[in-house]
Design a protein around this motif. Sequence first.
Motif, PDB file in Angstrom:
ATOM      1  N   GLU A   1       0.821  -1.210   0.000  1.00  0.00           N
ATOM      2  CA  GLU A   1       0.000   0.000   0.000  1.00  0.00           C
ATOM      3  C   GLU A   1       0.859   1.267   0.000  1.00  0.00           C
ATOM      4  O   GLU A   1       0.537   2.249  -0.656  1.00  0.00           O
ATOM      5  CB  GLU A   1      -0.942   0.000   1.210  1.00  0.00           C
TER       6      GLU A   1
ATOM      7  N   LYS B   1       2.376   1.721  -3.425  1.00  0.00           N
ATOM      8  CA  LYS B   1       1.308   2.150  -4.326  1.00  0.00           C
ATOM      9  C   LYS B   1       0.998   3.631  -4.138  1.00  0.00           C
ATOM     10  O   LYS B   1       0.823   4.389  -5.102  1.00  0.00           O
ATOM     11  CB  LYS B   1       0.061   1.304  -4.073  1.00  0.00           C
ATOM     12  N   PHE B   2       0.937   4.046  -2.868  1.00  0.00           N
ATOM     13  CA  PHE B   2       0.664   5.450  -2.549  1.00  0.00           C
ATOM     14  C   PHE B   2       1.766   6.368  -3.094  1.00  0.00           C
ATOM     15  O   PHE B   2       1.507   7.395  -3.735  1.00  0.00           O
ATOM     16  CB  PHE B   2       0.544   5.611  -1.034  1.00  0.00           C
TER      17      PHE B   2
ATOM     18  N   MET C   1       3.952   5.722  -5.485  1.00  0.00           N
ATOM     19  CA  MET C   1       3.964   5.706  -6.943  1.00  0.00           C
ATOM     20  C   MET C   1       2.899   6.640  -7.504  1.00  0.00           C
ATOM     21  O   MET C   1       3.100   7.285  -8.539  1.00  0.00           O
ATOM     22  CB  MET C   1       3.742   4.281  -7.463  1.00  0.00           C
ATOM     23  N   GLY C   2       1.763   6.717  -6.798  1.00  0.00           N
ATOM     24  CA  GLY C   2       0.723   7.665  -7.217  1.00  0.00           C
ATOM     25  C   GLY C   2       1.209   9.100  -7.136  1.00  0.00           C
ATOM     26  O   GLY C   2       0.968   9.905  -8.045  1.00  0.00           O
ATOM     27  N   LEU C   3       1.910   9.414  -6.046  1.00  0.00           N
ATOM     28  CA  LEU C   3       2.485  10.758  -5.908  1.00  0.00           C
ATOM     29  C   LEU C   3       3.519  11.028  -6.996  1.00  0.00           C
ATOM     30  O   LEU C   3       3.620  12.152  -7.511  1.00  0.00           O
ATOM     31  CB  LEU C   3       3.128  10.907  -4.530  1.00  0.00           C
ATOM     32  N   ARG C   4       4.276   9.985  -7.328  1.00  0.00           N
ATOM     33  CA  ARG C   4       5.304  10.133  -8.359  1.00  0.00           C
ATOM     34  C   ARG C   4       4.668  10.475  -9.713  1.00  0.00           C
ATOM     35  O   ARG C   4       5.158  11.352 -10.440  1.00  0.00           O
ATOM     36  CB  ARG C   4       6.110   8.839  -8.469  1.00  0.00           C
ATOM     37  N   LEU C   5       3.569   9.785 -10.053  1.00  0.00           N
ATOM     38  CA  LEU C   5       2.877  10.059 -11.313  1.00  0.00           C
ATOM     39  C   LEU C   5       2.314  11.474 -11.344  1.00  0.00           C
ATOM     40  O   LEU C   5       2.375  12.169 -12.369  1.00  0.00           O
ATOM     41  CB  LEU C   5       1.760   9.034 -11.524  1.00  0.00           C
ATOM     42  N   LYS C   6       1.754  11.909 -10.213  1.00  0.00           N
ATOM     43  CA  LYS C   6       1.212  13.276 -10.141  1.00  0.00           C
ATOM     44  C   LYS C   6       2.316  14.313 -10.317  1.00  0.00           C
ATOM     45  O   LYS C   6       2.128  15.334 -10.975  1.00  0.00           O
ATOM     46  CB  LYS C   6       0.509  13.481  -8.797  1.00  0.00           C
ATOM     47  N   THR C   7       3.489  14.050  -9.699  1.00  0.00           N
ATOM     48  CA  THR C   7       4.615  14.983  -9.825  1.00  0.00           C
ATOM     49  C   THR C   7       5.102  15.042 -11.264  1.00  0.00           C
ATOM     50  O   THR C   7       5.402  16.117 -11.792  1.00  0.00           O
ATOM     51  CB  THR C   7       5.769  14.563  -8.886  1.00  0.00           C
ATOM     52  N   HIS C   8       5.172  13.880 -11.918  1.00  0.00           N
ATOM     53  CA  HIS C   8       5.556  13.837 -13.336  1.00  0.00           C
ATOM     54  C   HIS C   8       4.581  14.660 -14.171  1.00  0.00           C
ATOM     55  O   HIS C   8       4.969  15.402 -15.085  1.00  0.00           O
ATOM     56  CB  HIS C   8       5.560  12.392 -13.834  1.00  0.00           C
ATOM     57  N   SER C   9       3.299  14.522 -13.859  1.00  0.00           N
ATOM     58  CA  SER C   9       2.262  15.258 -14.592  1.00  0.00           C
ATOM     59  C   SER C   9       2.444  16.769 -14.407  1.00  0.00           C
ATOM     60  O   SER C   9       2.294  17.548 -15.349  1.00  0.00           O
ATOM     61  CB  SER C   9       0.879  14.819 -14.109  1.00  0.00           C
TER      62      SER C   9
END
Length: 283
Positions: free
Chosen positions: A255, A258-259, A261-269
């Motif tokens: 978990e 997963k959490f 990695m979600g932050l990582r995707l948002k930062t990339h965005s």
Amino acid sequence: MEIIDNSIVEPIEIRMIRPSNFPVRYKLPLNSPELTNLKSSIKEHGLLQPIVIRPLDHGFEIVAGHRRFTACKSMRWRFIPSKIRDLSDKQAYEIQLTENIQRKSMDPIEEAEAYQKYVNEYGWGGISDLGQKIGKSEEYVSHRMQLLKLPEDVREKLVCSNLSVSQALELTSVDSSLKSEFVDEIVNNKLTVKQIRVMKKKIKSESDLYKPIPNKNSKSLNLIKKTNLSLKITLSRIDDLIEDAHGINPKQRVEMIKFLMGLRLKTHSMIDETIHFKKKHLQ
């Protein structure tokens, strides 16, 4: 050429001694904590080691022991124990450097400036020659001199021990407009050299961060550069946290990763949005 020690030790009248014309350290104010502590030590234990001086026309010049001399003079000593040696300017400077390096009494910037003077200002020899004289490697001397490329605010943090020499050396290859942002992140979050290098690599991968900035939108573009840098730093720190997460309790690991990695995707965005904004509005 080897320096033969044919010195004489005897008390010399303080009024006959003057400071060196080639000092390797900054002059301290009389009310500085370092001099105050030194005077207290001398009062309690005496001067445990004589200063080193050399004879010149109309008196003597200090080779080593400027702070001891200043402390004794401020206590109104008439004579000071002195080791008298016949030395050239170059030899006197090398002895000053060697003594202060052995005592670890110079801050990194003092040390770097002393090396710079020896090699460039006085022209007494190259980096390799200097290293041999003071017992340091050519790489050590060269790296210390690289610190002089840093801006004044970064040097101050180094002198105050808020930044290590290893951390500061990593900043010498960073674009000048980004140095302040880098150093704040390093100091505030105590980044390791490895973390700094990862951060630099990620920022360097985006070449437009290092393009010349047109005068027309310079302030806006600088702001975008800082925004992009901040996001890249955040991305680097999240990557470190993901790595750390592999060592936690297995029940929580999935978990947590997963959490993150979600932050990582948002930062990339957000980084992509920043680049898009720059292309659309500032070019």
